[in-house]
Scaffold this active site. Structure first.
Site, short mmCIF file in Angstrom:
data_model
loop_
_atom_site.label_atom_id
_atom_site.label_comp_id
_atom_site.label_asym_id
_atom_site.label_seq_id
_atom_site.Cartn_x
_atom_site.Cartn_y
_atom_site.Cartn_z
N HIS A 1 24.73 22.33 23.87
CA HIS A 1 24.68 22.39 25.27
C HIS A 1 26.22 21.72 25.54
CE1 HIS A 1 23.79 21.41 29.44
NE2 HIS A 1 22.60 22.29 29.20
N ASP B 1 16.57 26.88 26.57
CA ASP B 1 16.48 28.44 26.19
C ASP B 1 15.67 28.76 24.99
OD1 ASP B 1 19.23 29.00 28.13
OD2 ASP B 1 17.36 29.51 28.84
#
Ligand code: SDX
Length: 392
Positions: free
Chosen positions: A271, A328
């Site tokens: 991320h 996700d």
């Protein structure tokens, strides 16, 4: 630096705006919606209330909530002509492409929602889009399955209504499964906003030219579609299925990612901001286990995902780069358990992120942010004279 321009590829260290909506602490893995920790919101709130919180800055009183819900229900339908646009798409069309097209087309049927300038006009356009967008998302599901569409039901709340528009089959009694509705509500809450991510920055950029809300959100949908962004939830399940078909050898795929074989990455890992656990992933991972147990579903993909997380987080390559599972990584496992097809996963992300996009667009306009226009560091050809074709 050249002159006053600082090159910051991908805006990794650029503050693009001032915002009061969502706070991320990437080092400590913390996420707050209007100051409320995501763990408390996910546990105690519901998606409709989170929409109000993001849009208006405070948790609603009972009266404010009922008025807000009523404002959305007022628009709980979509013009029939829009259905003709849906019909011309092939069933094979990716739902995100259908959704971004239909969202932009909404402008044609709701012209008064285009030039909104006052807070009241923006709030009305927001309630209109929140209502109609849930229909468009359900339409893409029905299109993918080759089923006729269902109309909205104002006797239900927002998430129940979406669930019924997706799953109600013709000539069959319909019952709301509280486990499924609860799972949808929690997932939509967890996706609702995430400060200046790629798709939200897109909505702000397009909106900064004073483009209408619907067209700005349509651009955000296209940005979210990318596999490096919201499209990752679909790519994660495809990756887990590939590993399962390849004998479940997760170590082999961790090595592939470390060696960057064919640019392979562990989808759902890493991320830009979180250099610790993504708090949403932690909540979703637990919810996946609980929901599959409650529904009596065994999904090998969950076991493989958990093994992949364990092996990767024991590996120096991932640890040194602070690559952890993101929102996700586990979400697709729940969507699949709810009977949602893989290609619909990013549509579910878009439905969740809609109140965030709208709130950020509204804040950008009310703050009178200037039109977005970044600069560049030019490295092309120096000044030179034109050469006639005959001389080339
Ligand atoms: C979302 O911004 C948001 O808030 C987004 C989001 C939201 O709610 O809106 O949280 C939703 O988009 C989550 C991210 C979903 N995408 C994926 O899961 C795709 C896989 N992840 C990566 O592509 C990547 O981690 C990104 C895109 C998420 C972040 O990329 P960065 O910050 O640009 O990092 P990078 O590509 O510069 O990587 C740094 C290093 C590189 O290795 P080296 O050059 O140091 O050798 O880490 C490696 C990368 O190769 N790396 C990975 C990896 N992610 C980064 N290696 C293997 N697998 C991965 N997933």
């Amino acid at each position: 630096q050249t002159g006053l321009i600082t090159l910051d590829l991908g805006y990794k260290n650029t503050g693009a705006t001032l915002s009061d909506i969502t706070y991320l602490d990437g080092d400590n893995g913390e996420l707050y919606y209007r100051g409320y920790p995501i763990e408390q919101i996910a546990e105690k709130s519901n998606f409709s209330e989170v929409m109000y919180l993001l849009l208006h800055g405070e948790l609603p009183t009972q009266d404010q909530f009922l008025k807000f819900e009523g404002g959305i229900k007022k628009y709980n339908y979509v013009a029939d002509e829009m259905k003709k646009i849906l019909d011309v798409f092939p069933r094979s069309a990716h739902p995100m492409g259908v959704l971004s097209s239909l969202t932009s087309a909404l402008t044609a049927f709701n012209p008064k929602a285009v030039n909104v300038n006052s807070k009241e006009e923006m709030d009305e356009a927001a309630e209109m889009l929140l209502a109609k967008f849930s229909h468009l998302c359900a339409w893409t599901y029905r299109k993918k399955l080759g089923l006729s569409i269902n109309h909205g039901d104002n006797n239900l709340n927002y998430v129940e209504n979406f669930y019924k528009m997706c799953f109600r089959r013709p000539n069959m009694d319909f019952e709301l499964d509280p486990v499924v509705v609860g799972a949808l509500d929690k997932l939509l809450i967890l996706h609702a906003d995430h400060e200046q991510n790629c798709s939200t920055s897109t909505v702000r950029m397009v909106g900064s030219a004073h483009t209408g809300l619907f067209a700005s959100v349509s651009a955000g949908i296209s940005a979210l579609w990318g596999p490096l962004h919201g499209g990752a939830n679909q790519a994660v399940i495809e990756m887990l299925e590939m590993i399962e078909q390849d004998g479940g050898d997760v170590a082999k795929y961790v090595e592939k990612a470390k060696n960057k074989d064919d640019n392979f990455r562990l989808m759902g890992f890493g991320h830009r901001v979180y250099k610790n656990f993504d708090p949403r992933a932690t909540i979703i991972k637990k919810a996946a286990d609980d929901i599959l147990t409650a529904l009596g579903i065994e999904d090998k993909a969950l076991d493989i995902a958990m093994q992949l997380e364990r092996v990767a987080l024991e590996d120096e390559y991932f640890v040194s780069r602070k690559l952890y599972p993101n929102v996700d990584f586990y979400s697709g496992i729940i969507y699949r358990a709810l009977g949602i097809p893989t290609e619909m996963f990013t549509v579910m992300f878009a439905l969740g992120r809609l109140p965030g996009w709208i709130s950020q667009w509204k804040e950008m306009r009310l703050h009178n942010d200037p039109i977005g226009r970044p600069r560049q560091v030019y490295q092309g050809a120096q000044k030179r004279d034109y050469v006639d074709l005959s001389a080339r």
